[in-house]
Design a protein around this motif. Structure first.
Motif, short mmCIF file in Angstrom:
data_model
loop_
_atom_site.label_atom_id
_atom_site.label_comp_id
_atom_site.label_asym_id
_atom_site.label_seq_id
_atom_site.Cartn_x
_atom_site.Cartn_y
_atom_site.Cartn_z
N SER A 58 -19.42 10.55 -8.17
CA SER A 58 -20.32 11.55 -8.75
C SER A 58 -20.71 12.64 -7.75
O SER A 58 -21.54 13.48 -8.05
CB SER A 58 -21.56 10.87 -9.31
N GLU A 74 -11.42 18.94 -16.73
CA GLU A 74 -12.19 17.71 -16.58
C GLU A 74 -13.41 17.89 -15.68
O GLU A 74 -14.49 17.44 -16.00
CB GLU A 74 -11.28 16.60 -16.03
N ASN A 75 -13.22 18.55 -14.55
CA ASN A 75 -14.30 18.62 -13.57
C ASN A 75 -15.09 19.92 -13.66
O ASN A 75 -15.97 20.16 -12.86
CB ASN A 75 -13.74 18.50 -12.15
N GLU A 115 -21.06 19.16 -22.52
CA GLU A 115 -20.90 17.75 -22.87
C GLU A 115 -22.24 17.16 -23.31
O GLU A 115 -23.26 17.41 -22.68
CB GLU A 115 -20.35 17.00 -21.65
N ARG A 170 -28.63 10.33 -19.51
CA ARG A 170 -27.38 9.63 -19.33
C ARG A 170 -26.24 10.60 -19.63
O ARG A 170 -26.18 11.19 -20.71
CB ARG A 170 -27.31 8.43 -20.27
N TRP A 171 -25.39 10.78 -18.63
CA TRP A 171 -24.26 11.69 -18.80
C TRP A 171 -23.02 11.01 -18.23
O TRP A 171 -23.05 10.48 -17.12
CB TRP A 171 -24.52 13.01 -18.07
N ARG A 172 -21.97 11.01 -19.00
CA ARG A 172 -20.74 10.32 -18.62
C ARG A 172 -21.04 8.88 -18.21
O ARG A 172 -20.57 8.39 -17.17
CB ARG A 172 -19.99 11.05 -17.50
N ARG A 173 -21.86 8.25 -18.98
CA ARG A 173 -22.20 6.83 -18.85
C ARG A 173 -22.96 6.48 -17.58
O ARG A 173 -23.06 5.32 -17.21
CB ARG A 173 -20.94 5.96 -18.95
#
Lengths: 254, 475
Positions: free
Chosen positions: A47, A81-82, B390, B407-410
């Motif tokens: 992350s 994606e990023n 998202e 919560r973002w991208r789990r």
């Protein structure tokens, strides 16, 4: 290598860092960037991608003290994606946008090719290559090629990994591991949560190769806190608006 | 005086002859003249004005076309005349190879008068109807009063007749425009190896450069045409972001294009097969380019220090660097595609996703009219932005308050510092009916990651339960 020589080099790096802390100039981290070099930036955890990206951009901005383009090569997958590079944000970060070129590629082979072309073209101040699965494609021979290209073009090559990369074996001179770091904040009224201000990163120097005797062995365990401030003309009056190393500054701001 | 040549494919003489559609035939015919039009269903029309002498005269040219097509396995017939209609008629219905140049109407009638009315290129029904009434030959039509025939069979009949006799001019529509400059090289033995083709292109680039130099121009759009021995034609286009006049740079562009083609197909990039017997390099679009000032006067004679330091101060690229710069952009564009090498240009728009536009770098001119980034910095913006925001699960104290955690991208993030809301709504003059107001927050979590997220819709006014989205990431 004698004990003395090694400690001398550590001493040099410390001196360099001390100089950075003292002078507070964005270009000071560019130790030998004038001759062209290859740096690697990896996020510490999955992350920390944006933090690593921000740090790599800061290195590019430091290299942009020289004339030339700043090229960012990324493959389509990373673009989708990023997150795509966002112009106003890059501008706000301090990137000279009129010299910025974004190159999208279809895959790692094209990315490496484009990066090499950019580095050796003599038209680039810095070129960032962003790859997923970087460890697979940035191998020793590929990075050696890139290093030579960077030397030939006297440009700063930056390999940006989208994910933490273990067991890297590359010819890059410098490797940074970057993680997010709570930045300096401003207190907000009414006992509410504070307001974020500047970006900050925790940076570990994992590798500093003594290729031309300029770097010593880094203290890989030490995590330096860096605060990034905009170095734009109208902001120049503020003393803290520069790349800085060390934690004392944070207390000053907070 | 223009001269037309009509080619007609009568049939295959060999069962394994390659497929030759009118368009492909026209492409193939471009080896003789740049102005070639497909002529459905079975031929091509060539404007050979001023080109015949290159092949030893008109008869030799027609014979060569027929012989080459015969070698490919086709029975073909070529005929020449001053009008496309006459050439067409002659190729299909006549015996003569050519009507002499500048023939007057009387001579034309002598050549064409005996041909059947079908030679007027009428549809089968009209031609049949005409012949049923006894008007079998073109001569029969010429002598008749026009009005009754036109009333019965349509005005087209006489329009065609006038075209045939050169009373009205009817141009052809070439498949491609004639290039501004064109150089070519023919090979007695076809060449197939990629290195040879690239070498030949480099030589052609040298020829083209000399041509451009003489006219004080540089090429912006280039096209290499490779004529394969078996009739297939391959065209490779390349573009440059500055007027180009260096043979080396031109050759490099094509090198990258050919390499890119190879990557895409993972095989012989040129599909050279039997080899190419004609290579052609054309400048399709040119721009004025002044004579180049060489080393003299730039580096050696000018005082080196003063201008350079000034340049370093303003970040102005040195002229030699500007050239490297466009070369780099061109080379990347040639290999990856021009749309993949981009510059970001700011736009005047409220919604963040419209505030920037990616333009192909090759299209941008220095000193162009695009907006610049030089304005003062407004509010902080993320360095990366997701193409589609998202969805985020956010927990807030109040429905219209800032989030406490999300919560973002789990992954669950605890909010440590926050700034907002910054309210952004789309411009009222945009017809975007379902665009809700967005409240943006700059959020930092406990681990020091910074996000840009927004709540869509005003609580209770626009949306009963506003949703949260992640739009970007800060450094």
């Amino acid at each position: 290598m004698s004990q003395g020589g090694s400690s001398e080099r550590v001493g040099f790096l410390r001196a360099a860092i001390a100089r950075i802390e003292a002078q507070n100039t964005a270009g000071a981290l560019a130790l030998s960037a004038a001759q062209g070099r290859l740096c690697e930036v990896t996020p510490a955890t999955a992350s920390d991608g944006a933090a690593a990206c921000g740090f790599a951009l800061s290195l590019a901005i430091a290299a942009a003290a020289r004339p030339g383009l700043i090229v960012w090569v990324m493959e389509d997958f990373v673009f989708h994606e990023n997150g795509a590079p966002y112009g106003p944000g890059l501008h706000h970060h301090g990137l000279p946008m009129e010299r910025f070129v974004l190159v999208r590629t279809e895959g790692p082979r094209q990315t490496l090719w484009a990066l090499e072309e950019a580095l050796k073209s003599r038209a680039c101040a810095a070129a960032i290559g962003e790859l997923r699965d970087g460890a697979r494609h940035f191998d020793l021979s590929a990075t050696r090629r890139l290093t030579l290209a960077a030397r030939a073009g006297r440009s700063e090559g930056l390999l940006l990994h989208t994910r933490p990369a273990q067991g890297l074996s590359t010819a890059a001179q410098l490797r940074f591991e970057v993680c997010g770091q709570p930045g300096p904040t401003l207190a907000s009224a009414g006992g509410r949560r504070p307001i974020p201000t500047q970006p900050a990163w925790g940076v570990r120097v994992l590798k500093a190769r003594a290729a031309d005797g300029q770097y010593g062995r880094p203290d890989a365990e030490r995590r330096r806190e860096m605060i990034w401030g905009r170095t734009l003309p109208q902001q120049k009056g503020q003393a803290d608006d520069a790349l800085s190393l060390g934690s004392d500054r944070r207390q000053k701001l907070a | 005086m223009t001269r037309y040549l009509s080619v007609r494919i009568a049939g295959k003489s060999s069962p394994d002859a390659p497929v030759l559609t009118p368009a492909r035939l026209a492409d193939w015919c471009r080896r003789f003249t740049p102005l070639a039009a497909p002529d459905a269903p079975d031929g091509a029309m060539l404007d050979i004005t001023g080109a015949a002498h290159l092949f030893g005269g008109e008869n030799a040219l027609a014979a060569e076309i027929e012989a080459r097509l015969a070698k490919l396995g086709y029975e073909a017939r070529a005929a020449l005349a001053d009008t496309p209609e006459a050439a067409w008629a002659l190729a299909r219905h006549g015996d003569a190879r050519a009507i002499p140049e500048g023939a007057d109407e009387k001579a034309l009638r002598r050549h064409l008068g005996a041909l059947p009315v079908a030679a007027l290129r009428l549809d089968a029904q009209t031609a049949y109807a005409l012949s049923q009434t006894g008007l079998k030959r073109i001569d029969d039509l010429i002598l008749r009063p026009r009005a009754p025939i036109a009333a019965r069979f349509g005005a087209e009949v006489f329009a065609r007749l006038d075209g045939l006799l050169g009373r009205i001019r009817s141009p052809i529509t070439p498949r491609f425009e004639a290039p501004v400059y064109l150089v070519e090289r023919r090979f007695a033995d076809p060449i197939a190896r990629r290195e040879d083709v690239e070498g030949a292109l480099a030589m052609l680039a040298g020829d083209l450069t000399r041509l451009l130099e003489r006219h004080g121009e540089g090429a912006r759009q280039l096209e290499a045409t490779l004529f394969r021995a078996d009739g297939a034609v391959r065209r490779i286009a390349a573009a440059s972001s500055r007027p180009l006049r260096e043979a080396g740079a031109i050759a490099r562009l094509f090198h990258e294009r050919i390499k890119a083609a190879g990557e895409a197909r993972d095989e012989d990039p040129l599909d050279s097969g039997y080899g190419f017997d004609l290579l052609r390099l054309a400048a399709l679009e040119v721009e004025r380019l002044g004579a180049r000032q060489d080393a003299l006067g730039s580096a050696d004679f000018a005082p080196p220090t003063a201008p350079r330091s000034r340049r370093a101060a303003t970040h102005e690229p040195a002229p030699e660097m500007a050239e490297d710069l466009t070369d780099l952009v061109d080379r990347l564009g040639a290999r990856l595609g021009l749309r993949r090498v981009m510059r970001l240009v700011p736009q005047d728009a409220h919604l963040p996703e419209f505030a920037v536009l990616a333009m192909p770098a090759a299209q941008l001119r220095s000193g162009g009219r695009e907006a610049s980034w030089s304005g003062e910095i407004a509010l902080p913006r993320p360095i990366r932005m997701f193409e589609r925001p998202e969805p985020v699960e956010a927990m807030a104290e109040a429905p219209d308050g800032p989030p406490l955690r999300f919560r973002w991208r789990r992954v669950l993030h605890e909010v440590a510092a926050i700034e907002g809301p910054e309210r952004i709504s789309s411009e009222w003059w945009r017809q975007d009916a379902h665009a809700l107001t967005r409240d943006y927050f700059r959020v930092e979590d406990r681990k020091g990651h910074r996000f840009w997220m927004y709540r869509e819709g005003l609580y209770g006014v626009e949306a009963p339960r506003p949703r949260w989205f992640m739009q970007g990431l800060f450094a």
